[in-house]
Design a protein around this motif. Structure first.
Motif, short mmCIF file in Angstrom:
data_model
loop_
_atom_site.label_atom_id
_atom_site.label_comp_id
_atom_site.label_asym_id
_atom_site.label_seq_id
_atom_site.Cartn_x
_atom_site.Cartn_y
_atom_site.Cartn_z
N LEU A 178 45.79 33.93 34.51
CA LEU A 178 44.37 33.58 34.60
C LEU A 178 43.43 34.72 34.23
CD1 LEU A 178 44.25 31.40 37.86
CD2 LEU A 178 44.67 30.70 35.50
N ASP A 179 43.98 35.80 33.67
CA ASP A 179 43.15 36.91 33.24
C ASP A 179 42.11 36.41 32.23
OD1 ASP A 179 42.48 39.72 33.12
OD2 ASP A 179 43.36 39.74 31.11
N GLY A 180 40.84 36.68 32.50
CA GLY A 180 39.77 36.21 31.60
C GLY A 180 39.06 34.97 32.11
N LEU A 181 39.55 34.38 33.19
CA LEU A 181 38.90 33.19 33.75
C LEU A 181 37.45 33.50 34.10
CD1 LEU A 181 40.14 30.33 34.67
CD2 LEU A 181 39.90 31.21 36.99
N SER A 182 36.53 32.64 33.68
CA SER A 182 35.11 32.89 33.96
C SER A 182 34.38 31.60 34.26
CB SER A 182 34.45 33.56 32.75
OG SER A 182 34.35 32.64 31.67
N ARG A 183 33.30 31.74 34.97
CA ARG A 183 32.47 30.57 35.31
C ARG A 183 31.96 29.90 34.03
NH1 ARG A 183 29.36 29.11 39.88
NH2 ARG A 183 30.02 31.01 40.94
N PRO A 219 41.34 36.09 39.10
CA PRO A 219 40.13 36.84 39.46
C PRO A 219 39.46 36.23 40.69
CG PRO A 219 39.71 35.38 37.61
CD PRO A 219 41.16 35.23 37.95
N THR A 220 38.44 36.91 41.16
CA THR A 220 37.75 36.46 42.38
C THR A 220 37.26 35.02 42.26
OG1 THR A 220 36.97 38.73 42.57
CG2 THR A 220 35.97 37.13 44.04
N ILE A 221 36.79 34.65 41.07
CA ILE A 221 36.24 33.30 40.87
C ILE A 221 37.31 32.22 41.07
CG2 ILE A 221 36.64 33.19 38.38
CD1 ILE A 221 34.00 31.71 38.11
N PHE A 222 38.58 32.62 41.01
CA PHE A 222 39.65 31.64 41.17
C PHE A 222 39.57 30.92 42.50
CE2 PHE A 222 44.00 30.56 42.61
CZ PHE A 222 44.25 29.53 41.71
N ARG A 223 39.09 31.59 43.54
CA ARG A 223 38.97 30.93 44.85
C ARG A 223 38.09 29.69 44.75
NH1 ARG A 223 38.32 35.89 49.22
NH2 ARG A 223 40.31 36.90 48.72
N SER A 244 48.89 35.90 42.67
CA SER A 244 48.72 37.35 42.63
C SER A 244 47.45 37.69 41.87
CB SER A 244 49.92 38.01 41.96
OG SER A 244 49.91 37.76 40.58
N GLY A 245 46.87 38.84 42.21
CA GLY A 245 45.68 39.33 41.50
C GLY A 245 46.09 40.30 40.40
N SER A 246 45.10 40.96 39.81
CA SER A 246 45.39 41.90 38.72
C SER A 246 46.12 43.14 39.21
CB SER A 246 44.09 42.34 38.04
OG SER A 246 43.49 41.22 37.42
N HIS A 247 45.89 43.50 40.48
CA HIS A 247 46.45 44.76 40.99
C HIS A 247 47.95 44.69 41.26
CE1 HIS A 247 45.75 42.31 44.52
NE2 HIS A 247 46.49 43.13 45.24
N ASN A 248 48.48 43.50 41.54
CA ASN A 248 49.89 43.44 41.95
C ASN A 248 50.72 42.43 41.15
OD1 ASN A 248 48.77 41.08 42.97
ND2 ASN A 248 49.98 41.11 44.85
N TYR A 249 50.19 41.95 40.04
CA TYR A 249 50.89 40.87 39.35
C TYR A 249 52.24 41.28 38.78
CZ TYR A 249 49.76 42.18 34.46
OH TYR A 249 49.69 42.79 33.25
#
Length: 296
Positions: A178-183, A219-223, A244-249
């Motif tokens: 989901l890297d790049g996911l945006s509103r 990303p945060t917006i995923f919630r 997982s997020g970007s820090h631990n994927y």
């Protein structure tokens, strides 16, 4: 044994006592599940379709645990859906537009997970879903989604895999990046509605094809996206999800796969490629003539 072939076959379709037992053992069915499995087989005796075989029917039983009547309805609806949409011949009769192949990254990889099962990577975060939807229309994009799922579930690559693995494919590890996911790009009602249809199509017609669904770099917006989309998924599917997020994927993925099998577009040190016959471009990006268009 008991594995289905993607073509028309006589009604018995491998329903020998030996195949029934082998399939039940391979899926490690409990005594109750074995009874349900045989009950479902009896209920479906009139269904003359190649999908009516041990390996597929067991998946539908598993998708509706403890409810054989619901599993029967699900299976019959799947067969009717395939007939209504000419799904059995789609690999021979349909070629997706080149632009869709280039800009909708998703494919089974040449590598396997740590248990020897196939791995599918999708990159929803960099996919211009709304641009593709607006340019090609929903019917075309649904057709492409079906084509992709048919390739993943009965493409030519499977025979080679099973010859090397010396066993039929049970399930696939799915990785969704989901890297790049945006509103702006991914939150339109039209697009979420389309993805909802695809998720439903998946769960109703390709039951129990996923072993794990690993969502990476959320990303945060995923919630917010998840709160809008969670209802698209059956509880059994949600239970297979790992987030997982970007820090631990990479740590999370390392539990399930060797990260070098990932495509370089997703992981700089990755050497991964799509299997032959599936699109090998994983970059995604805005479709041409769409880079200056803002999606509202």
């Amino acid at each position: 044994e008991g594995h289905c072939e993607g073509r028309k076959m006589p009604t018995d379709n491998g329903w020998t006592e030996e195949n029934i037992k082998a399939t039940a053992d391979y899926w490690e069915l409990s005594d109750t599940e074995r009874k349900d499995y045989r009950d479902l087989q009896r209920r479906l005796k009139d269904v003359d379709h190649w999908k009516n075989c041990p390996d597929i029917v067991v998946r539908f039983m598993r998708a509706r645990p403890g409810n054989v009547a619901a599993a029967e309805e699900l299976f019959r609806n799947m067969v009717q859906w395939r007939l209504d949409n000419n799904v059995d011949t789609i690999l021979e009769t349909y070629n997706p537009p080149q632009e869709v192949l280039d800009y909708y990254p998703g494919a089974v990889l040449k590598g396997r997970d740590k248990e020897g099962d196939p791995v599918y990577v999708g990159r929803l975060g960099v996919t211009d879903g709304l641009g593709l939807l607006e340019k090609f229309g929903e019917d075309e994009m649904v057709k492409h989604a079906i084509w992709l799922r048919e390739l993943a579930s009965r493409g030519d690559w499977i025979q080679e895999y099973e010859r090397e693995a010396k066993r039929p494919i049970k399930r696939i590890t799915l990785i969704e990046d989901l890297d790049g996911l945006s509103r702006k790009q991914h939150m339109s009602t039209k697009l979420l509605s389309f993805y909802g249809k695809i998720m439903r199509l998946d769960q109703d017609n390709y039951c129990e094809s996923a072993k794990k669904l690993i969502i990476v770099r959320a990303p945060t917006i995923f919630r917010l996206v998840w709160s809008l989309c969670k209802h698209f998924f059956d509880p059994g599917v949600v239970a297979k999800m790992v987030f997982s997020g970007s820090h631990n994927y990479l740590e999370v993925l390392d539990e399930y796969i060797d990260t070098e099998i990932l495509p370089a577009a997703m992981y700089p040190e990755g050497k991964g490629e799509a299997i032959d016959g599936m699109p090998n471009r994983f970059d995604g990006g805005l479709i041409p003539n769409n880079s200056e268009t803002s999606h509202d």
